[in-house]
Every structure is written in C-alpha cells, then in structure tokens.
Design a protein around this motif. Structure first.
Motif, PDB file in Angstrom:
ATOM      1  N   ASP A 188     -37.197  40.864   8.462  1.00 45.21           N
ATOM      2  CA  ASP A 188     -37.189  42.222   9.015  1.00 45.21           C
ATOM      3  C   ASP A 188     -38.497  42.941   8.727  1.00 45.21           C
ATOM      4  N   ARG A 189     -39.035  42.743   7.544  1.00 47.31           N
ATOM      5  CA  ARG A 189     -40.309  43.386   7.217  1.00 47.31           C
ATOM      6  C   ARG A 189     -41.460  42.762   8.003  1.00 47.31           C
ATOM      7  N   LEU A 190     -41.414  41.459   8.193  1.00 50.05           N
ATOM      8  CA  LEU A 190     -42.466  40.799   8.956  1.00 50.05           C
ATOM      9  C   LEU A 190     -42.420  41.226  10.420  1.00 50.05           C
ATOM     10  N   VAL A 191     -41.234  41.463  10.942  1.00 48.88           N
ATOM     11  CA  VAL A 191     -41.102  41.974  12.313  1.00 48.88           C
ATOM     12  C   VAL A 191     -41.791  43.331  12.436  1.00 48.88           C
ATOM     13  N   GLU A 192     -41.662  44.179  11.412  1.00 48.66           N
ATOM     14  CA  GLU A 192     -42.324  45.478  11.431  1.00 48.66           C
ATOM     15  C   GLU A 192     -43.834  45.340  11.397  1.00 48.66           C
ATOM     16  N   LEU A 193     -44.337  44.361  10.634  1.00 47.41           N
ATOM     17  CA  LEU A 193     -45.776  44.226  10.432  1.00 47.41           C
ATOM     18  C   LEU A 193     -46.467  43.456  11.551  1.00 47.41           C
ATOM     19  N   GLU A 194     -45.826  42.397  12.030  1.00 46.86           N
ATOM     20  CA  GLU A 194     -46.449  41.533  13.042  1.00 46.86           C
ATOM     21  C   GLU A 194     -45.368  40.927  13.934  1.00 46.86           C
ATOM     22  N   THR A 200     -43.697  34.965  12.277  1.00 46.01           N
ATOM     23  CA  THR A 200     -42.472  35.738  12.439  1.00 46.01           C
ATOM     24  C   THR A 200     -41.431  34.918  13.205  1.00 46.01           C
ATOM     25  N   ALA A 201     -41.887  34.219  14.237  1.00 49.32           N
ATOM     26  CA  ALA A 201     -40.977  33.362  15.003  1.00 49.32           C
ATOM     27  C   ALA A 201     -40.481  32.195  14.149  1.00 49.32           C
ATOM     28  N   GLN A 202     -41.360  31.628  13.345  1.00 50.11           N
ATOM     29  CA  GLN A 202     -40.960  30.531  12.474  1.00 50.11           C
ATOM     30  C   GLN A 202     -39.919  30.987  11.457  1.00 50.11           C
ATOM     31  N   LEU A 203     -40.124  32.179  10.917  1.00 47.58           N
ATOM     32  CA  LEU A 203     -39.183  32.685   9.927  1.00 47.58           C
ATOM     33  C   LEU A 203     -37.841  33.014  10.567  1.00 47.58           C
ATOM     34  N   ALA A 204     -37.861  33.491  11.824  1.00 50.20           N
ATOM     35  CA  ALA A 204     -36.610  33.751  12.535  1.00 50.20           C
ATOM     36  C   ALA A 204     -35.829  32.450  12.734  1.00 50.20           C
ATOM     37  N   GLU A 205     -36.540  31.378  13.042  1.00 54.54           N
ATOM     38  CA  GLU A 205     -35.887  30.072  13.201  1.00 54.54           C
ATOM     39  C   GLU A 205     -35.304  29.598  11.878  1.00 54.54           C
ATOM     40  N   ARG A 246     -42.954  25.428   5.830  1.00 53.65           N
ATOM     41  CA  ARG A 246     -42.176  26.673   5.888  1.00 53.65           C
ATOM     42  C   ARG A 246     -42.262  27.468   4.591  1.00 53.65           C
ATOM     43  N   PHE A 247     -42.643  26.806   3.490  1.00 58.06           N
ATOM     44  CA  PHE A 247     -42.758  27.524   2.230  1.00 58.06           C
ATOM     45  C   PHE A 247     -43.850  28.586   2.290  1.00 58.06           C
ATOM     46  N   PHE A 248     -44.753  28.463   3.243  1.00 55.67           N
ATOM     47  CA  PHE A 248     -45.887  29.382   3.306  1.00 55.67           C
ATOM     48  C   PHE A 248     -45.845  30.264   4.556  1.00 55.67           C
ATOM     49  N   PHE A 249     -44.649  30.460   5.125  1.00 55.64           N
ATOM     50  CA  PHE A 249     -44.514  31.265   6.337  1.00 55.64           C
ATOM     51  C   PHE A 249     -44.887  32.728   6.095  1.00 55.64           C
ATOM     52  N   TRP A 250     -44.623  33.235   4.911  1.00 61.72           N
ATOM     53  CA  TRP A 250     -44.745  34.667   4.698  1.00 61.72           C
ATOM     54  C   TRP A 250     -45.675  34.943   3.523  1.00 61.72           C
ATOM     55  N   PRO A 251     -46.447  36.036   3.591  1.00 61.43           N
ATOM     56  CA  PRO A 251     -47.411  36.348   2.532  1.00 61.43           C
ATOM     57  C   PRO A 251     -46.703  36.697   1.223  1.00 61.43           C
ATOM     58  N   ASN A 252     -47.343  36.343   0.130  1.00 69.81           N
ATOM     59  CA  ASN A 252     -46.745  36.641  -1.171  1.00 69.81           C
ATOM     60  C   ASN A 252     -46.649  38.136  -1.432  1.00 69.81           C
ATOM     61  N   ASP A 253     -47.610  38.909  -0.939  1.00 73.21           N
ATOM     62  CA  ASP A 253     -47.532  40.362  -1.137  1.00 73.21           C
ATOM     63  C   ASP A 253     -46.302  40.935  -0.440  1.00 73.21           C
ATOM     64  N   VAL A 258     -40.546  43.079  -0.834  1.00 70.05           N
ATOM     65  CA  VAL A 258     -39.147  43.163  -0.409  1.00 70.05           C
ATOM     66  C   VAL A 258     -38.195  42.307  -1.246  1.00 70.05           C
ATOM     67  N   TRP A 259     -38.716  41.265  -1.924  1.00 71.14           N
ATOM     68  CA  TRP A 259     -37.814  40.373  -2.672  1.00 71.14           C
ATOM     69  C   TRP A 259     -38.589  39.667  -3.791  1.00 71.14           C
ATOM     70  N   PRO A 260     -38.952  40.405  -4.846  1.00 70.27           N
ATOM     71  CA  PRO A 260     -39.797  39.824  -5.908  1.00 70.27           C
ATOM     72  C   PRO A 260     -38.997  39.030  -6.939  1.00 70.27           C
ATOM     73  N   PHE A 261     -38.043  38.250  -6.470  1.00 66.64           N
ATOM     74  CA  PHE A 261     -37.122  37.522  -7.358  1.00 66.64           C
ATOM     75  C   PHE A 261     -36.984  36.076  -6.895  1.00 66.64           C
ATOM     76  N   GLU A 262     -36.405  35.256  -7.771  1.00 62.22           N
ATOM     77  CA  GLU A 262     -35.761  34.017  -7.368  1.00 62.22           C
ATOM     78  C   GLU A 262     -34.298  34.137  -7.769  1.00 62.22           C
ATOM     79  N   ASP A 263     -33.409  33.641  -6.918  1.00 63.46           N
ATOM     80  CA  ASP A 263     -31.980  33.922  -7.029  1.00 63.46           C
ATOM     81  C   ASP A 263     -31.197  32.696  -7.494  1.00 63.46           C
TER      82      ASP A 263
END
Length: 298
Positions: A188-194, A200-205, A246-253, A258-263
């Motif tokens: 959702d945050r990536l959709v707002e940014l780009e 964004t498409a890869q993450l949606a998949e 896919r591990f690198f789809f989204w920026p670490n910042d 939005v989710w600075p954890f591991e669950d």
C-alpha cells in the motif's frame, strides 16, 4: 548471564531469508546466536543466472554452498553448525525422496545430533518452522519434526544420556516473516510512492501468494536497523538468491517506515510471557534458567 538463541533451518540460505535481521539484532545486544543447517543444500538448483561461480556450482554445489554459508555467517556475526544430513531435494510428479537424504532418516536418529547441540549450547530460545515447513519441501517439514523432537528429548535426562546433561528450552518460535499484513502494508505504501513501477506490480503479485496465510504472529522483533545486514547475508548465497529476487522488491527505508520488524509465532513456552511481545527473551530469567536442575542433573 548470557542469553542464547538457537535457530534450526533446513538448508544454507534459509537462515538469511527467515530471520537474519533478527539474529543480527540480538547479536548487537550481546546474545549468543547459533544457526544449525540440517542439510548441506547439495541438491539446490542454481537460482541466479548471473552466478560468477557457475562452474563450481556445476561441479561441486555442496562445496559452493559451504563457502556461501560462511560468508552469510560472517555478515550476521553469528555462530553456525552443520547437522550433517544430505539435502532431500524437491521431488516432482510424486517421485520418491532420494534414499539416505534428510527426510528419509528415522526421526530418533536424525534428531540425535541436535539433542547434543541443544545440551551443549543450552539455548533459552529456539527458532524454527511450523509443521508445514513454511512451504512443502520435505526438508523443511522434517526440520520442524526434528527440532520439536530434539527440544523435547533434550529436556529428558533418560533420553540420549550420551548427549550430555538435560536442558529445557524456555521458548520456541515459528517463523511468520512473510505474512499478509506486512506485505499489504508495504504494498500500500509503495502504491502511494510509485503506483506504476515494476516492483509495485511484483509486490502485488507476491501479496496474492501470501494473502491466505493466517495472521497469527505473536511477536514482532524490532530489527529494522539490520535489514541491510539481512540483505548482505542473502546476497552471500549467490547461487540461490539472484539480484532481482523478490527479497529485494521494496526499499529498506520503506520497510523501516511501515514494518520495521520480523514476525514470529510463540509456539511453546515454559515461562509467563504475555503476547503480543517484542522480545524473544521476554519472561525468561536467564540466571534462573541456567541454574535450574533439569531432569535431576546438570
């Protein structure tokens, strides 16, 4: 007293995709962290077409994966132990699991070296997979079975007496890092940014793949400052992790925002630890744990 964490994984590279930031975070706090790789990953396919060491992978995948594991271990600053079993591979079309591979070894035999490791290292916390293995790889499922069997056996002084004095693990956690709420928040945050970007498409998949997983995490470890360490550990496994993974789809910042954890899911505990929680060691008095008599012996 020093706090101790043991993570039990199926193959080299699993520790980097399922907990590396958590392990680096706890190392920064002075926790003793050890990863056990149950198999050598010998039957892994090359997942990176740009692999520099392709000739070695074709000739000696087992040797290459040992080199990669050492690089990942150094990146995280942890200790590492090989359990010593052969990778079972991922059979297709109802093919049998290869003879003498990890998934075929009787449980009471394959768990024996892990019982000895638990009794030697005396971890307060163990992290591993749930009964599904995270995905239906025979080695992942067997890792769950071996880990839970060994945790139970290690606490019983009458079982495996040759493996050392009995030891009771205080808490057991299952991996829940790739959960739908986390991926949704980042998407959702990536959709707002780009909104129109390829990632964004890869993450949606990817979100479609995890959307049905239960949102049952009890524990969020605040390890956002160690996402780069996680990525360094992942890239160390170059035969298994391509640069466009896919591990690198989204920026670490963005992840830290939005989710600075591991669950994780708290699966078993001998101590009182109200959930939700933010610390594997919540509720554990390590001095009491270390001083306690287990099975009447030390």
């Amino acid at each position: 007293m020093t706090r101790r964490l043991l993570a039990v994984h199926a193959h080299p590279d699993d520790e980097s995709s399922k907990g590396a930031a958590t392990y680096a975070y706890y190392r920064s706090l002075g926790v003793d962290v050890t990863v056990v790789s149950c198999t050598g990953g010998e039957r892994g396919d090359i997942q990176n077409e740009a692999l520099v060491e392709k000739a070695m992978a074709d000739r000696d995948m087992a040797g290459l994966r040992r080199i990669e594991m050492e690089k990942a271990r150094a990146a995280m600053g942890i200790d590492h132990v090989w359990l010593g079993y052969l990778d079972s591979g991922l059979p297709e079309n109802d093919e049998p699991v290869p003879a003498n591979s990890f998934a075929t070894i009787p449980l009471e035999i394959s768990a024996a070296p892990l019982v000895a490791i638990i009794r030697r290292l005396r971890p307060h916390v163990v992290h591993t997979y749930d009964e599904t293995g995270g995905y239906p790889h025979p080695d992942h499922i067997r890792t769950h079975e071996v880990a839970m069997f060994a945790i139970d056996a290690a606490a019983d002084a009458e079982r495996y007496p040759e493996a050392g004095a009995a030891w009771t693990v205080s808490k057991v956690y299952f991996d829940r890092i790739f959960n739908a709420p986390r991926i949704t928040a980042m998407h959702d945050r990536l959709v707002e940014l780009e909104p129109d970007s390829e990632r964004t498409a890869q993450l949606a998949e990817f979100l479609e793949r995890v959307n049905e997983r239960p949102a049952d995490a009890t524990t969020q470890v605040p390890c956002g400052d160690f996402f780069e360490t996680r990525d360094d550990a992942l890239r160390a496994h170059a035969s298994q992790v391509a640069p466009d993974s896919r591990f690198f789809f989204w920026p670490n910042d963005l992840q830290r925002e939005v989710w600075p954890f591991e669950d994780y899911l708290l699966a078993a505990s001998t101590v009182e630890s109200p959930v939700p929680e933010t610390d594997f060691f919540a509720g554990i008095d390590t001095a009491d744990a270390d001083d306690a008599l287990v099975g009447g012996t030390r």
